[in-house]
Design a protein around this motif. Structure first.
Motif, short mmCIF file in Angstrom:
data_model
loop_
_atom_site.label_atom_id
_atom_site.label_comp_id
_atom_site.label_asym_id
_atom_site.label_seq_id
_atom_site.Cartn_x
_atom_site.Cartn_y
_atom_site.Cartn_z
N LEU A 53 0.95 -1.21 -0.14
CA LEU A 53 -0.13 -0.13 0.07
C LEU A 53 0.69 1.26 0.13
CD1 LEU A 53 -2.85 -1.04 2.57
CD2 LEU A 53 -2.89 -0.91 -0.07
N MET A 54 1.97 1.28 0.65
CA MET A 54 3.00 2.35 0.54
C MET A 54 4.07 2.22 -0.62
SD MET A 54 5.06 2.02 3.93
CE MET A 54 6.35 3.47 3.57
N MET A 55 3.72 1.15 -1.43
CA MET A 55 4.69 0.82 -2.68
C MET A 55 6.22 0.52 -2.17
SD MET A 55 3.24 0.35 -5.35
CE MET A 55 4.66 0.14 -6.35
N LEU A 63 4.52 -5.78 -7.58
CA LEU A 63 3.30 -5.35 -7.77
C LEU A 63 2.71 -5.74 -9.29
CD1 LEU A 63 0.55 -3.57 -6.85
CD2 LEU A 63 1.45 -1.76 -7.97
N VAL A 64 1.70 -6.70 -9.45
CA VAL A 64 1.32 -7.28 -10.20
C VAL A 64 0.17 -6.76 -11.11
CG1 VAL A 64 0.26 -9.56 -11.29
CG2 VAL A 64 2.12 -9.67 -9.61
N ASP A 65 -0.64 -6.10 -10.34
CA ASP A 65 -1.76 -5.44 -10.85
C ASP A 65 -2.26 -4.49 -9.96
OD1 ASP A 65 -3.71 -4.88 -12.72
OD2 ASP A 65 -5.12 -6.52 -12.52
N GLY A 66 -3.20 -3.44 -10.21
CA GLY A 66 -3.83 -2.56 -9.36
C GLY A 66 -3.45 -1.32 -9.35
N LYS A 67 -4.13 -0.50 -8.63
CA LYS A 67 -4.12 1.12 -8.47
C LYS A 67 -4.11 1.43 -6.98
CE LYS A 67 -6.52 5.18 -10.22
NZ LYS A 67 -7.29 5.55 -10.90
N ILE A 68 -3.04 2.32 -6.62
CA ILE A 68 -3.06 2.80 -5.14
C ILE A 68 -2.70 4.29 -5.29
CG2 ILE A 68 -1.78 2.62 -3.11
CD1 ILE A 68 -0.29 -0.24 -4.06
N VAL A 69 -3.69 4.90 -4.73
CA VAL A 69 -3.85 6.33 -4.73
C VAL A 69 -3.73 6.80 -3.50
CG1 VAL A 69 -5.21 8.50 -5.35
CG2 VAL A 69 -5.12 6.65 -6.81
N LEU A 70 -2.86 7.65 -3.09
CA LEU A 70 -2.58 8.20 -1.92
C LEU A 70 -2.71 9.68 -1.79
CD1 LEU A 70 -1.75 8.01 1.42
CD2 LEU A 70 0.66 8.00 0.71
N GLU A 74 -1.23 8.90 -7.44
CA GLU A 74 -1.10 7.50 -7.84
C GLU A 74 0.07 7.05 -7.75
OE1 GLU A 74 -2.57 4.65 -11.48
OE2 GLU A 74 -3.10 6.70 -11.49
N ILE A 75 0.32 6.70 -6.35
CA ILE A 75 1.88 6.04 -6.05
C ILE A 75 2.10 4.80 -6.75
CG2 ILE A 75 1.90 7.41 -3.99
CD1 ILE A 75 1.44 4.76 -2.48
N SER A 76 1.13 3.96 -7.21
CA SER A 76 1.50 2.72 -8.04
C SER A 76 2.25 3.03 -9.10
CB SER A 76 0.07 1.93 -7.91
OG SER A 76 -0.61 2.66 -8.56
N LYS A 77 2.14 4.06 -9.82
CA LYS A 77 2.92 4.42 -11.05
C LYS A 77 4.50 5.22 -10.66
CE LYS A 77 -0.89 4.90 -14.35
NZ LYS A 77 -1.48 5.93 -15.23
N MET A 78 4.73 5.19 -9.45
CA MET A 78 5.84 5.91 -9.30
C MET A 78 7.03 5.51 -9.35
SD MET A 78 4.50 9.01 -6.55
CE MET A 78 5.94 9.63 -6.21
N LYS A 84 10.99 7.69 -2.45
CA LYS A 84 11.77 8.16 -1.40
C LYS A 84 11.70 9.67 -1.14
CE LYS A 84 15.03 4.41 -1.38
NZ LYS A 84 16.57 3.95 -1.68
N GLU A 85 11.62 10.54 -2.23
CA GLU A 85 11.64 11.86 -2.09
C GLU A 85 10.23 12.50 -1.66
OE1 GLU A 85 13.15 13.18 -5.86
OE2 GLU A 85 15.33 12.36 -5.47
N LYS A 86 9.21 11.90 -2.15
CA LYS A 86 8.12 12.67 -2.38
C LYS A 86 6.77 12.04 -1.38
CE LYS A 86 8.65 14.63 -6.78
NZ LYS A 86 8.16 14.61 -8.41
N VAL A 87 7.07 10.65 -1.15
CA VAL A 87 5.99 9.84 -0.37
C VAL A 87 6.39 9.56 0.94
CG1 VAL A 87 4.38 8.02 -0.61
CG2 VAL A 87 5.04 9.25 -2.59
N TRP A 88 7.40 8.65 0.99
CA TRP A 88 7.82 7.86 2.25
C TRP A 88 8.31 8.92 3.25
CZ3 TRP A 88 10.96 3.76 -0.46
CH2 TRP A 88 10.32 2.89 -1.18
N GLY A 89 7.65 8.94 4.39
CA GLY A 89 8.00 9.94 5.51
C GLY A 89 7.44 11.23 5.59
N VAL A 90 6.76 11.48 4.21
CA VAL A 90 6.00 12.71 4.05
C VAL A 90 4.66 12.57 4.02
CG1 VAL A 90 5.81 14.80 2.67
CG2 VAL A 90 8.07 13.97 2.68
#
Length: 324
Positions: A53-55, A63-70, A74-78, A84-90
């Motif tokens: 869920l946090m990629m 990740l075989v399939d699916g879409k994750i939006v936080l 849409e972090i599943s495309k990142m 590391k720079e824009k999502v984790w920790g922030v």
């Protein structure tokens, strides 16, 4: 808009023997300002799900399939670098399993804090210290612990120290994976209070709390998601699932928990027969059917869809699908 939305998420471990379907077709959301509990037996895929869920996905996991939006992203495309720079920790932080042992024994708490903050922010050491001291005070940790090594902290203090590091940048979503499993009851309560206080203070917006312990989840979670063999079998408010569970697995899971309530003493404890399936070769149809006391012929051949019941309560079981 939900803080987190996961749609048809599949994440498999690819091994020399084949694909282990640890997370297989998960649809889930996390509301803003809520604590979502994820429960299930060991090996059901809980930890794999929250890492997905946090990629935080690395080989052999993919990740075989699916879409994750936080938070609308849409972090599943990142790519991992961007995460590391824009999502984790922030936007999202993880307090991992065995968090008490997650700290490098040769580093003081202040060293961890500097590393985390400087990765995301260009601020002076004095500003970092000010930020750290404020967060320690908010989590009822002595400021002196900043200059301590992990072995100098008690188990509960180490757990809260990891939570301090994970929440320094006020992530929208905090994921805690089995945070109380190695703690005594009084220390468990301290950690649970810390998490509730984090949300109340607006330090984090929402929390995903992973545990096999329904009794602990009952104390803190607004909603529960029950997981079995890589699938979600039931989701609903904590009150609904505790007192009106629909899925046979949820009932058995709840009835196998030791709690002091009079009704538990009356009915006694039950257990779930059999063993969780091998996710290299999961059963056809409903994955719980080999262990289910209500299994029908249809359960062996057709996977039950997630069906909406009442009050946001959903369940995947043929007992409610009209195929019984």
């Amino acid at each position: 808009m939900h803080l987190l939305e996961a749609e048809n998420v599949r994440a498999y471990y690819f091994t020399s023997e084949g694909a282990v379907k640890a997370v297989d077709g998960i649809n889930l959301y996390v509301e803003r300002d809520e604590i979502l509990g994820i429960a299930g037996e060991s090996g059901c895929g809980k930890s794999t799900l929250v890492n997905t869920l946090m990629m935080n996905v690395r080989p052999p996991l993919k990740l075989v399939d699916g879409k994750i939006v936080l938070n609308g992203l849409e972090i599943s495309k990142m790519e991992r670098k961007a995460l590391k720079e824009k999502v984790w920790g922030v936007l999202v932080s993880l307090v991992p399993q065995a968090a008490m042992n997650a700290l490098m024994p040769t580093m003081r708490l202040v060293d961890f804090i500097r590393d985390v903050v400087k990765h995301h922010m260009h601020i002076s050491d004095s500003e970092i210290l000010s930020l750290a001291k404020r967060r320690l005070e908010e989590l009822n940790l002595p400021v002196s612990s900043l200059y301590m090594y992990p072995h100098e902290l008690s188990g509960g203090m180490r757990q809260r120290a990891v939570i301090t590091i994970s929440t320094l940048l006020n992530p929208k979503l905090l994921i805690v994976d089995e945070p109380t499993s190695a703690l005594d009851v009084s220390t468990q309560k301290q950690v649970l209070k810390t998490l509730v206080d984090l949300r109340r203070a607006g330090i984090v917006e929402s929390i995903i709390f992973v545990s096999h312990d329904i009794a602990v989840l009952r104390q803190i979670a607004d909603r529960l998601a029950i997981m079995y063999a890589g699938k979600l079998v039931e989701v609903g408010s904590t009150e609904e699932l505790i007192f009106r569970p629909k899925h046979p697995y949820t009932r058995l899971l709840i009835n196998s928990v030791v709690t002091p309530e009079p009704e538990v003493r009356k009915r006694g404890l039950t257990f779930i027969p059999g063993e969780p399936p091998d996710l290299l070769k999961p059963p056809s149809g409903c994955r719980f059917h080999p262990r289910c006391p209500y299994a029908m012929d249809v359960c062996k051949v057709a996977e039950p869809p997630l069906m909406r019941m009442e009050k946001g309560h959903i369940v995947a079981c043929h007992l409610y699908s009209g195929n019984s």
